[in-house]
Design an enzyme around this catalytic site. Structure first.
Site, PDB file in Angstrom:
ATOM      1  CE  LYS A   1      14.875 -28.310  38.603  1.00  0.00           C
ATOM      2  NZ  LYS A   1      14.802 -28.205  40.102  1.00  0.00           N
TER       3      LYS A   1
ATOM      4  CD  GLU B   1      29.826 -19.762  44.149  1.00  0.00           C
ATOM      5  OE1 GLU B   1      29.213 -18.686  44.029  1.00  0.00           O
ATOM      6  OE2 GLU B   1      29.602 -20.757  43.438  1.00  0.00           O
TER       7      GLU B   1
ATOM      8  CD  GLU C   1      23.935 -15.793  38.010  1.00  0.00           C
ATOM      9  OE1 GLU C   1      25.135 -15.894  38.353  1.00  0.00           O
ATOM     10  OE2 GLU C   1      22.992 -15.915  38.783  1.00  0.00           O
TER      11      GLU C   1
ATOM     12  CB  CYS D   1      26.208 -16.053  42.526  1.00  0.00           C
ATOM     13  SG  CYS D   1      24.970 -14.939  41.825  1.00  0.00           S
TER      14      CYS D   1
END
Length: 481
Positions: free
Chosen positions: A174, A382, A249, A282
């Site tokens: 997906k 973040e 992750e 990231c």
């Protein structure tokens, strides 16, 4: 407008069973460029059923069969690299030079690296020389749900799909609904390469729909997810009732520790690295920690990089950055910039609003905040945009403490000419990856983090192990597997 509504299930391109149309948006113009279908539970069920049906035969396929397939995939991928690059540029706004360069290159590198791992991976061996009838087998875990993000779509798809396939697993991918076009080309490549029906399946959808169905599905044995920490927590909870393996992750807030003896271009290189891919990475070094004797000059250098970096249309060639992926991401970054100003950080470059010359599209100014403190929101959370925060430090111990003062632990960076200190600091940093003096990781290195940056590893032999179960057999009659 591209019609991309079909799914790839059981070796065929099929219409959705209960799909809902959704536009893919050009983030530079805010115009729709394609229509996909967001699948529902019936579509997810069909894909899982196809993967489950294919698993018994694929799980016992030979190393040679899998190697031949990966090598054919590599050849077709190379032939279609320019198409993949165009898709990445159009779907998530990466400038064309970046898409034709690093975005597509990473995919090719991963295929090559996994071929080499497969050639030599030991799927079975004796426990130890004096216990040769105690045997350890590594066997494919089963049906895998692979959920990938929009920021590095090719990189993340191939880090999951290829080791699943190479270890004998079957999968349902997906991709992000924000960037699904490159995934459809990957499915075409697999189809052309001759991947057996059901070994790889693709269903588009969102997290609340197909994502939830896959992560809770009783016939899915493993979920591998890359995305936000918030979504990773939700996926883990959703998968808990079926006690399936979950590999995550997640987010990061990388610190770049620059000691006074770092090379001259360390600050400028770090700032450019932060802004690359419009900051949507990231592992971006978004917190720059600079030894105090060099700090004022570092602020000037980082500010110069931000002010000299142009922001322009992704279809143009050049070293500029493009837009961020969508309206919600743009609004999120603007909100963080406003918070940074309100909390008293020193804005030295960039700031709120679009860059000059862009009255539409999700363009963000490369932004630098100096004189930050560890309690500021822009330092703790973040942002996932082209925003760099800077802080001075006095001692090595302070730098390590500042770097580790975060719930994340994905990647950190060290710049120093002192090799003993570099190694010492690398050991002290609580992160899954540490890069010293901008030396990039080799193909096949493990990728993953500590703490709320996730669990498990992608890439190389570690990427294979994520998709394997370990079986202990006593009374083994032969050394052959």
């Amino acid at each position: 407008m591209i019609d991309a509504r079909k799914f790839f299930i059981g070796g065929k391109w099929v219409d959705p069973i209960n799909g809902t149309d959704r536009h893919v948006i050009d983030s530079a113009t805010e115009d729709p460029i394609a229509t996909i279908s967001l699948g529902g539970s019936a579509d997810a069920d069909a894909a899982v059923a196809a993967a489950k049906s294919a698993f018994p035969s694929w799980s016992v396929s030979t190393r040679e069969e899998r190697l031949g397939l990966l090598e054919e995939i590599l050849a077709i991928y190379r032939r279609r690299r320019s198409e993949l690059a165009d898709a990445v540029t159009n779907e998530m706004g990466a400038p064309t030079d970046l898409s034709n360069g690093l975005h597509t290159a990473l995919g090719e590198i991963h295929i090559e690296a996994f071929i080499e791992v497969l050639k030599n991976f030991d799927f079975g061996h004796a426990l130890r020389p004096d216990r040769r009838r105690d045997h350890i087998l590594y066997e494919p875990i089963g049906v895998c749900a692979l959920i990938t993000p929009w920021n590095w779509p090719l990189n993340q798809m191939l880090l999951k799909v290829l080791p699943a396939m190479a270890t004998g697993c079957t999968s349902v991918l997906k991709p992000s609904e924000e960037a699904p076009l490159s995934a459809l080309i990957i499915a075409e490549i697999f189809d052309e390469a001759g991947v057996p029906a059901g070994v790889f399946n693709l269903v588009n959808g969102d997290g609340a729909g197909v994502g939830n169905c896959l992560t809770a599905h009783p016939d899915v044995d493993l979920v591998s997810f890359t995305g936000s920490t918030r979504a990773g927590v939700a996926i883990t909870k959703n998968a808990a009732d079926t006690v399936k393996r979950v590999s995550l992750e997640l987010g990061g807030k990388g610190a770049n520790i620059i000691f006074a003896d770092a090379v001259e271009n360390a600050v400028k290189a770090g700032a450019r690295r932060c802004f690359n891919n419009s900051g949507q990475t990231c592992i971006a070094p978004t917190r720059m920690l600079v030894e105090r004797s060099r700090y004022d000059q570092a602020v000037k250098e980082a500010t110069e990089v931000a002010e000299s970096l142009s922001v322009d249309l992704p279809q143009k060639s050049g070293a500029h950055i493009g837009p961020v992926v969508n309206a919600s991401q743009f609004d999120r970054i603007q909100n963080y910039i406003d918070i940074g100003i309100q909390e008293g950080a020193n804005l030295t470059a960039g700031g709120p609003g679009r860059p000059d010359g862009h009255n539409r599209g999700y363009f963000v100014k490369p932004t630098v905040f100096a004189d930050c403190t560890t309690d500021m929101t822009i330092v703790k959370e973040e942002i996932f945009g082209p925003v760099l925060t800077m802080m001075p430090f006095d001692t090595e111990e302070d730098a390590i403490a500042f770097a580790n003062d975060t719930p994340f632990g994905l990647a950190n960076y060290i710049q120093t000419s002192d090799g003993v200190r570099a190694n010492r600091v690398a050991r002290a940093l609580r992160s899954g990856m540490v890069e010293i003096n901008n030396e990039v990781r080799a193909p096949g290195s493990p990728f993953g983090g500590y703490k709320q940056s996730g669990n498990g590893r992608e890439g190389g032999t570690w990427g294979f192990e994520e998709f394997l179960e370990v079986k202990s057999v006593t009374g083994w009659f032969s050394d052959e597997v």
